[in-house]
Design a protein around this motif. Sequence first.
Motif, short mmCIF file in Angstrom:
data_model
loop_
_atom_site.label_atom_id
_atom_site.label_comp_id
_atom_site.label_asym_id
_atom_site.label_seq_id
_atom_site.Cartn_x
_atom_site.Cartn_y
_atom_site.Cartn_z
N VAL A 22 -6.96 15.83 -4.13
CA VAL A 22 -5.57 15.61 -4.51
C VAL A 22 -5.19 16.50 -5.68
O VAL A 22 -5.99 16.74 -6.58
CB VAL A 22 -5.33 14.12 -4.86
CG1 VAL A 22 -6.09 13.72 -6.12
CG2 VAL A 22 -3.85 13.81 -4.99
N ARG A 23 -3.99 17.01 -5.65
CA ARG A 23 -3.45 17.82 -6.76
C ARG A 23 -2.82 16.85 -7.77
O ARG A 23 -1.73 16.31 -7.55
CB ARG A 23 -2.40 18.79 -6.25
CG ARG A 23 -2.93 19.79 -5.22
CD ARG A 23 -3.47 21.03 -5.90
NE ARG A 23 -3.88 22.03 -4.91
CZ ARG A 23 -3.80 23.33 -5.11
NH1 ARG A 23 -3.31 23.82 -6.23
NH2 ARG A 23 -4.21 24.18 -4.17
N ARG A 24 -3.53 16.62 -8.85
CA ARG A 24 -3.02 15.72 -9.89
C ARG A 24 -1.73 16.27 -10.52
O ARG A 24 -1.59 17.47 -10.72
CB ARG A 24 -4.07 15.52 -10.99
CG ARG A 24 -5.21 14.58 -10.60
CD ARG A 24 -6.29 14.57 -11.64
NE ARG A 24 -7.29 13.54 -11.38
CZ ARG A 24 -7.32 12.36 -12.01
NH1 ARG A 24 -6.43 12.10 -12.95
NH2 ARG A 24 -8.26 11.46 -11.71
N ASN A 25 -0.82 15.34 -10.77
CA ASN A 25 0.47 15.65 -11.39
C ASN A 25 1.33 16.57 -10.53
O ASN A 25 2.28 17.19 -11.02
CB ASN A 25 0.27 16.21 -12.80
CG ASN A 25 -0.50 15.24 -13.68
OD1 ASN A 25 -0.10 14.08 -13.80
ND2 ASN A 25 -1.60 15.68 -14.26
N PHE A 74 0.85 -1.19 0.00
CA PHE A 74 0.00 0.00 0.00
C PHE A 74 0.90 1.25 0.00
O PHE A 74 1.83 1.33 0.81
CB PHE A 74 -0.90 0.05 1.24
CG PHE A 74 -1.93 -1.04 1.31
CD1 PHE A 74 -3.18 -0.88 0.72
CD2 PHE A 74 -1.65 -2.23 1.97
CE1 PHE A 74 -4.13 -1.88 0.78
CE2 PHE A 74 -2.60 -3.25 2.04
CZ PHE A 74 -3.84 -3.08 1.45
N ILE A 75 0.59 2.18 -0.88
CA ILE A 75 1.26 3.48 -0.89
C ILE A 75 0.22 4.53 -0.56
O ILE A 75 -0.78 4.69 -1.28
CB ILE A 75 1.89 3.79 -2.26
CG1 ILE A 75 2.97 2.76 -2.61
CG2 ILE A 75 2.45 5.22 -2.27
CD1 ILE A 75 4.19 2.79 -1.72
N TYR A 76 0.43 5.24 0.53
CA TYR A 76 -0.49 6.32 0.94
C TYR A 76 0.28 7.64 0.77
O TYR A 76 1.24 7.90 1.49
CB TYR A 76 -0.90 6.14 2.39
CG TYR A 76 -2.13 6.93 2.81
CD1 TYR A 76 -2.12 8.33 2.84
CD2 TYR A 76 -3.29 6.30 3.21
CE1 TYR A 76 -3.24 9.05 3.22
CE2 TYR A 76 -4.42 7.01 3.59
CZ TYR A 76 -4.38 8.38 3.60
OH TYR A 76 -5.49 9.09 3.97
N ALA A 77 -0.15 8.45 -0.19
CA ALA A 77 0.52 9.72 -0.45
C ALA A 77 -0.19 10.85 0.25
O ALA A 77 -1.42 10.91 0.27
CB ALA A 77 0.58 9.98 -1.95
N LYS A 78 0.58 11.75 0.83
CA LYS A 78 -0.02 12.91 1.50
C LYS A 78 1.06 13.96 1.72
O LYS A 78 2.16 13.64 2.17
CB LYS A 78 -0.62 12.51 2.85
CG LYS A 78 -1.36 13.64 3.54
CD LYS A 78 -2.66 13.98 2.84
CE LYS A 78 -3.40 15.14 3.51
NZ LYS A 78 -2.84 16.43 3.12
#
Length: 315
Positions: free
Chosen positions: A274-277, A231-235
Amino acid sequence: MNYISIQNIDSLDKWVKQALKIKKKPLKNKKLGKNKTLGMLFFNSSLRTRLSTQKAALNLGMNVMVMNFTSEGWTLEFEDGAIMNSGASEHIKEAAAVVSQYCDIVAIRAFAGLVDKEKDNAEIVLSGFLKYATVPVVNMESATGHPLQSLADAITMAEHKTKHRPKVVLTWAPHPKALPQAVPNSFVEMMQLQDANFVITHPEGYELNPEITKDSKIEYDQDKAFENADFIYAKNWSNYKEYGQITNSDPNWTVTADKMKLTNNAKFMHCLPVRRNVIVTDEVIDSENSIVIEQANNRTYAAQLVLQKILENGK
């Protein structure tokens, strides 16, 4: 019973299993909240938190009242003994007492100001309602925590559980605005209740509050952290040491398809918006392994479980 922190959960495993049962039959306890009212007070904007918590209350048969203090309510004073001869029009003592007469549960959303660390850590808004409200209080995201989100995260991960002990990575990613630590803080606290190989990865100097991370593993090499992750949780979060500052905006920390190839076909998670890219590329968030929409859906069942437990406790 209040729900202020993930630490209020006596058994995360049991709560997750209960939430999954609610998800299968969300209207089973429709009569539980009959003639009960949830008051939702927003000191900051919201999309998922507002709609999912309101939906959860409706699933339980509750009435719902919503007030946005950003545009509707009086400015509140939270300091005891304050001489109110300037900005604030109403004291939390009266406001909390009055709201408690109208509601059976009050839910609060109040972000960090990201200017005064001590003030944010004191959770002035949430603490004020805890002190002066006479009904249960639910945290819909405060200056330092977002326990409804982390409960939804736990539910989502349980639905995608691996046969082996999973490796879960919380990764920092760049963002153009200074963001608080609430979501990562609660995610860390939730993961500390799990049997998992948990890793936090971020640039050096971006450590979260050490009182929260405790002995959680920290890896400054994002590629190394991603290796064999499930699992990758980005923040993003702003700097905790140089409080509220953006001291790193390195685009190399953006979650890309190439970085996801280092993982064990990992699921991608983010609390949204979320801010895409910037945080993550389109290729990753639009992939089959992205479960961000499922996470958002599970916000309803996390909130519903919390409200249900409070209602049952008050019987």
